[in-house]
Design a protein around this motif. Structure first.
Motif, PDB file in Angstrom:
ATOM      1  N   GLN A  32      27.144   6.255  15.026  1.00 10.43           N
ATOM      2  CA  GLN A  32      26.133   5.434  14.318  1.00 10.43           C
ATOM      3  C   GLN A  32      24.954   6.613  14.001  1.00 10.43           C
ATOM      4  N   CYS A  33      24.772   7.289  15.124  1.00 12.35           N
ATOM      5  CA  CYS A  33      23.376   8.050  14.793  1.00 12.35           C
ATOM      6  C   CYS A  33      23.309   8.837  13.766  1.00 12.35           C
ATOM      7  N   PRO A  34      24.407   9.463  13.200  1.00 10.02           N
ATOM      8  CA  PRO A  34      24.319  10.439  12.029  1.00 10.02           C
ATOM      9  C   PRO A  34      24.224   9.519  10.749  1.00 10.02           C
ATOM     10  N   ILE A  35      24.710   8.260  10.854  1.00 13.21           N
ATOM     11  CA  ILE A  35      24.494   7.184   9.630  1.00 13.21           C
ATOM     12  C   ILE A  35      23.152   6.750   9.625  1.00 13.21           C
ATOM     13  N   PHE A  36      22.553   6.476  11.074  1.00 11.54           N
ATOM     14  CA  PHE A  36      21.276   6.091  10.978  1.00 11.54           C
ATOM     15  C   PHE A  36      20.322   6.947  10.439  1.00 11.54           C
ATOM     16  N   GLU A  37      20.577   8.406  10.689  1.00 16.39           N
ATOM     17  CA  GLU A  37      19.666   9.446  10.213  1.00 16.39           C
ATOM     18  C   GLU A  37      19.875   9.516   8.600  1.00 16.39           C
ATOM     19  N   ARG A  38      20.905   9.485   8.282  1.00 13.50           N
ATOM     20  CA  ARG A  38      21.145   9.737   6.875  1.00 13.50           C
ATOM     21  C   ARG A  38      20.370   8.525   6.123  1.00 13.50           C
ATOM     22  N   LEU A  39      20.410   7.576   6.645  1.00 16.87           N
ATOM     23  CA  LEU A  39      19.816   6.331   5.751  1.00 16.87           C
ATOM     24  C   LEU A  39      18.073   6.560   5.785  1.00 16.87           C
ATOM     25  N   LEU A  40      17.777   7.264   6.907  1.00 19.40           N
ATOM     26  CA  LEU A  40      16.331   7.372   7.028  1.00 19.40           C
ATOM     27  C   LEU A  40      16.064   8.591   5.931  1.00 19.40           C
ATOM     28  N   VAL A  41      16.706   9.499   6.004  1.00 23.68           N
ATOM     29  CA  VAL A  41      16.408  10.707   4.892  1.00 23.68           C
ATOM     30  C   VAL A  41      16.626  10.048   3.441  1.00 23.68           C
ATOM     31  N   GLU A  42      17.785   9.285   3.483  1.00 15.04           N
ATOM     32  CA  GLU A  42      17.891   8.876   2.024  1.00 15.04           C
ATOM     33  C   GLU A  42      16.961   7.954   1.429  1.00 15.04           C
ATOM     34  N   ASP A  43      16.107   7.207   2.400  1.00 13.71           N
ATOM     35  CA  ASP A  43      15.068   6.317   2.049  1.00 13.71           C
ATOM     36  C   ASP A  43      13.808   7.247   1.874  1.00 13.71           C
ATOM     37  N   GLY A  44      13.799   8.646   1.991  1.00 13.99           N
ATOM     38  CA  GLY A  44      12.714   9.385   1.671  1.00 13.99           C
ATOM     39  C   GLY A  44      11.901   9.932   2.990  1.00 13.99           C
ATOM     40  N   ILE A  45      12.357   9.514   3.924  1.00 21.26           N
ATOM     41  CA  ILE A  45      11.642   9.866   5.455  1.00 21.26           C
ATOM     42  C   ILE A  45      11.918  11.265   5.506  1.00 21.26           C
ATOM     43  N   LEU A  46      10.745  12.172   5.913  1.00 20.19           N
ATOM     44  CA  LEU A  46      11.064  13.480   6.296  1.00 20.19           C
ATOM     45  C   LEU A  46      11.334  13.449   7.978  1.00 20.19           C
ATOM     46  N   LEU A  47      12.381  13.750   8.170  1.00 24.78           N
ATOM     47  CA  LEU A  47      12.765  13.684   9.699  1.00 24.78           C
ATOM     48  C   LEU A  47      13.165  15.117  10.154  1.00 24.78           C
ATOM     49  N   ARG A  48      12.557  15.456  11.157  1.00 20.57           N
ATOM     50  CA  ARG A  48      12.535  16.778  11.921  1.00 20.57           C
ATOM     51  C   ARG A  48      12.919  16.563  13.196  1.00 20.57           C
ATOM     52  N   LYS A  49      13.818  17.377  13.822  1.00 21.94           N
ATOM     53  CA  LYS A  49      14.249  17.258  15.246  1.00 21.94           C
ATOM     54  C   LYS A  49      14.302  18.120  15.933  1.00 21.94           C
ATOM     55  N   TYR A  50      13.559  18.328  17.118  1.00 19.36           N
ATOM     56  CA  TYR A  50      13.501  19.644  17.930  1.00 19.36           C
ATOM     57  C   TYR A  50      13.972  19.442  19.453  1.00 19.36           C
ATOM     58  N   TRP A  51      14.728  20.502  19.849  1.00 17.39           N
ATOM     59  CA  TRP A  51      15.286  20.390  21.121  1.00 17.39           C
ATOM     60  C   TRP A  51      14.496  21.507  21.688  1.00 17.39           C
ATOM     61  N   PHE A  52      13.860  21.259  22.995  1.00 19.23           N
ATOM     62  CA  PHE A  52      13.216  22.032  23.919  1.00 19.23           C
ATOM     63  C   PHE A  52      13.997  22.664  24.970  1.00 19.23           C
TER      64      PHE A  52
ATOM     65  N   GLY B  63      14.863  17.194  24.841  1.00 19.80           N
ATOM     66  CA  GLY B  63      15.087  18.372  25.720  1.00 19.80           C
ATOM     67  C   GLY B  63      15.124  17.917  27.182  1.00 19.80           C
ATOM     68  N   ARG B  64      15.323  18.832  28.106  1.00 21.39           N
ATOM     69  CA  ARG B  64      15.291  18.593  29.545  1.00 21.39           C
ATOM     70  C   ARG B  64      13.898  18.161  30.157  1.00 21.39           C
ATOM     71  N   ASP B  65      13.825  17.593  31.159  1.00 21.72           N
ATOM     72  CA  ASP B  65      12.792  17.183  31.880  1.00 21.72           C
ATOM     73  C   ASP B  65      11.932  18.415  31.842  1.00 21.72           C
ATOM     74  N   ALA B  66      10.488  18.495  31.928  1.00 21.76           N
ATOM     75  CA  ALA B  66       9.564  19.632  32.034  1.00 21.76           C
ATOM     76  C   ALA B  66       9.939  20.846  31.121  1.00 21.76           C
ATOM     77  N   ALA B  67      10.382  20.466  29.937  1.00 19.41           N
ATOM     78  CA  ALA B  67      10.614  21.633  29.017  1.00 19.41           C
ATOM     79  C   ALA B  67       9.544  21.712  28.206  1.00 19.41           C
ATOM     80  N   GLY B  68       8.542  20.983  28.031  1.00 21.83           N
ATOM     81  CA  GLY B  68       7.167  21.302  27.179  1.00 21.83           C
ATOM     82  C   GLY B  68       7.027  20.429  26.405  1.00 21.83           C
ATOM     83  N   LYS B  69       7.874  19.368  25.962  1.00 22.39           N
ATOM     84  CA  LYS B  69       7.770  18.464  24.793  1.00 22.39           C
ATOM     85  C   LYS B  69       6.267  17.845  24.923  1.00 22.39           C
TER      86      LYS B  69
END
Length: 268
Positions: free
Chosen positions: A130-150, A46-52
């Motif tokens: 590459q980013c979607p490929i990288f994240e698909r590999l993580l999920v395919e390997d069993g990692i629970l991936l959650r992405k939040y934009w503030f 998220g943007r700077d000072a968004a509360g992350k």
């Protein structure tokens, strides 16, 4: 214009009660991650000072640092600049029974690096590919991936920047890069929109958090995170306090160390 009931700032008492309840659920989530050997990754962007940062603090407040770890990587070294871009982030990924919270992540390339010219157009384009490929590999390997934009409005971001400037306890949070983001607001908006086009994928979708009200944002984000993970309450192990044995006659020698002064007694 008066705020509606939907956008009114969440009352502190309501917030305090609910955040404590959610933190208790996060402890249950932690124990489930340990018991099941799960790997959970939560990305905060998220943007700077968004509360992350504030949301991350509330999530980890009652969690074990041996289980829940915050990854907030510094500027890459010269050696890391020559590595595959995702390499230093992959090193931070969790093992079984661990949670990693990324306070900013590999998405630096799609945001600040792209907007500020810290990467080439070729590197930026390669990231979006590459980013979607990288994240698909993580999920395919069993990692629970959650992405939040503030998401924070320009007016609220400005107010928070000014509050940091006037607060000596939080002035360190205000960097020259933060101030630069004010004049580049539209460029960051374009970068975010472009990033979403490429990386909001079914396997790892983006979830957006409205964060002009920090209390509301924390409640909404944590509630959503908990709702996306099929955790259950793990029965705690049975623990019995041992009996303290009777003194055996040992006499301790005089204290050899220096005692910390009791300055607290001067406070009342």
């Amino acid at each position: 214009m008066a705020k509606t009931a939907k956008t009114a700032k969440l009352p502190r008492k309501v917030y305090n009660d609910e955040i404590l309840r959610l933190q208790a659920e996060l402890v249950k989530l932690q124990e489930w991650v340990k018991a099941e050997g799960q790997r959970l990754v939560v990305v905060f962007e998220g943007r700077d000072a968004a509360g992350k940062g504030g949301s991350i603090k509330r999530i980890t407040e009652y969690l074990s640092p041996r289980v829940a770890r915050i990854a907030a990587l510094p500027t890459p070294t010269e050696r890391q600049r020559t590595q595959w871009y995702f390499q230093r982030y992959a090193e931070q990924l969790p093992a079984a029974g661990e949670i990693v919270l990324f306070d900013r992540s590999w998405y630096n390339r799609a945001g600040v690096e792209h907007v500020m010219g810290f990467c080439t157009h070729e590197e930026y384009s390669r990231f979006l590919h590459q980013c979607p490929i990288f994240e698909r590999l993580l999920v395919e390997d069993g990692i629970l991936l959650r992405k939040y934009w503030f998401s924070v409005s320009d007016a609220e971001q400005q107010r928070r920047f000014e509050a940091r400037l006037d607060d000596p306890m939080r002035r360190w949070k205000l960097s020259p890069m933060d101030l630069e983001s004010i004049s580049r607001w539209e460029q960051y908006s374009q970068a975010k929109d472009q990033m979403m086009v490429y990386t909001d994928i079914p396997e790892a979708p983006w979830y957006e958090v409205e964060s002009d009200d920090k209390r509301r944002a924390r409640i909404n984000m944590i509630s959503h995170l908990l709702s996306t993970v099929p955790y259950y309450e793990v029965p705690p192990p049975k623990i019995e306090m041992p009996h303290r044995p009777a003194p055996s006659g040992y006499v301790r020698p005089p204290r050899q160390t220096t005692l910390v002064p009791d300055v607290a007694s001067d406070l009342f």
